[in-house]
Scaffold this active site. Sequence first.
Site, PDB file in Angstrom:
ATOM      1  N   ARG A 147       0.834  -1.597  -0.224  1.00 25.25           N
ATOM      2  CA  ARG A 147       0.028   0.409   0.111  1.00 25.25           C
ATOM      3  C   ARG A 147       0.720   0.969   0.462  1.00 25.25           C
ATOM      4  NH1 ARG A 147      -1.849  -3.337   3.972  1.00 25.25           N
ATOM      5  NH2 ARG A 147      -3.879  -5.172   3.371  1.00 25.25           N
ATOM      6  N   LYS A 171      -2.291  -3.177   7.873  1.00 18.63           N
ATOM      7  CA  LYS A 171      -2.800  -2.463   9.368  1.00 18.63           C
ATOM      8  C   LYS A 171      -3.209  -2.972   9.808  1.00 18.63           C
ATOM      9  CE  LYS A 171      -6.547  -0.773   5.255  1.00 18.63           C
ATOM     10  NZ  LYS A 171      -7.039  -0.879   4.294  1.00 18.63           N
ATOM     11  N   HIS A 243      -2.965   3.333  -6.177  1.00 18.19           N
ATOM     12  CA  HIS A 243      -2.884   2.096  -5.369  1.00 18.19           C
ATOM     13  C   HIS A 243      -2.509   1.396  -6.773  1.00 18.19           C
ATOM     14  CE1 HIS A 243      -2.828   1.879  -1.530  1.00 18.19           C
ATOM     15  NE2 HIS A 243      -3.903   2.085  -1.109  1.00 18.19           N
ATOM     16  N   ARG A 246      -0.325  -1.667  -7.315  1.00 15.25           N
ATOM     17  CA  ARG A 246      -0.639  -2.380  -5.948  1.00 15.25           C
ATOM     18  C   ARG A 246      -2.048  -3.154  -6.831  1.00 15.25           C
ATOM     19  NH1 ARG A 246      -1.380  -3.738  -0.693  1.00 15.25           N
ATOM     20  NH2 ARG A 246      -3.372  -4.684   0.293  1.00 15.25           N
ATOM     21  N   HIS A 269      -3.580  -9.090   2.782  1.00 19.60           N
ATOM     22  CA  HIS A 269      -5.143  -8.741   3.346  1.00 19.60           C
ATOM     23  C   HIS A 269      -5.717 -10.479   4.340  1.00 19.60           C
ATOM     24  CE1 HIS A 269      -6.408  -7.803  -1.033  1.00 19.60           C
ATOM     25  NE2 HIS A 269      -5.599  -6.772  -0.156  1.00 19.60           N
ATOM     26  N   TYR A 278      -9.657  -9.771  -7.323  1.00 19.76           N
ATOM     27  CA  TYR A 278      -8.323  -9.738  -8.491  1.00 19.76           C
ATOM     28  C   TYR A 278      -8.203 -10.926  -9.697  1.00 19.76           C
ATOM     29  CZ  TYR A 278      -6.274  -5.684  -5.888  1.00 19.76           C
ATOM     30  OH  TYR A 278      -5.864  -5.160  -5.404  1.00 19.76           O
TER      31      TYR A 278
END
Length: 297
Positions: A147, A171, A243, A246, A269, A278
């Site tokens: 990110r 995160k 992004h 990414r 994730h 994706y």
Amino acid sequence: MKKLDPIIEQFLDTLWLEQSLSHNTLLSYRLDLELFSAWLVEPRAFLTLTHTDLQLFLGDRLDKGYKSSSSARIISCLRKFFRFLCLEKYRLDDPTSMLISPRKRVQLPKSLSEEQVMDLLDAPNPLDPIELRDKAMLELLYATGLRVTELISLTIDNLNLRQGVVRVIGKGDKERLVPIGEEASYWIQEFFDYGRMILLSDQQSDVLFPSRRAKQMTRQTFWHRIKYYAILAGIDAEKLSPHVLRHAFATHLINHGADLRVVQMLLGHSDLSTTQIYTHVAKTRLKSIHKQFHPRG
């Protein structure tokens, strides 16, 4: 920042302490509750309002043009808030128990073709210290799928060029090790050898990719740099997002047969369903190729 009702402030403090939500998520919840509080006719009406009142509030938001994704988020926020009110004995009932979240339309992330990515990575001039830094950053982004916030917050200690990995704090303060590949390693080393000292002059910085003031670059600044190089590369701005590399990283890995769970780990994730989007991008690309080149496409 606007001061809210003490009960709401208590709720937000509880979220911060117990759920380790990101600063951006907490800020979104605060803004949603500000709007909700402003809509209420009386102070602390949230202690007595009904399911019907909440439906009126959400209907009013839709009338004002708010998207379904925004409504879904505020419903999630209100559910947490009223659950908190019940747990803390401010209310006996939960008026959100009957609320139905609107179906959120799946937004496919914008991605670039492999040729466009190569053009973007080739756009910076490596003879210029700033553009050499940007070149190393772009190469690292595409090599790792970080990110933007993860990239700009990297320190020298996060990088191990000898082992070819970068340690990322993602995160929820979750840590992961991501391989960076030979190309990104080469350009990072080039920046260390030829660009970093010139860029910093006599200043000191632990930031891996510092600004000219030896500070951490902002997300907005890096986003402007990406757009600048995209223009040089002849890439349509409509295909861009902060992004973009990414998304390209994930899409191109899946296009080349990478296992979805490996991509999930690399992206950081927590939920596989977030990564599965994706596969839709890859399928869309395959359908486009089939339609273009198959005789019965």
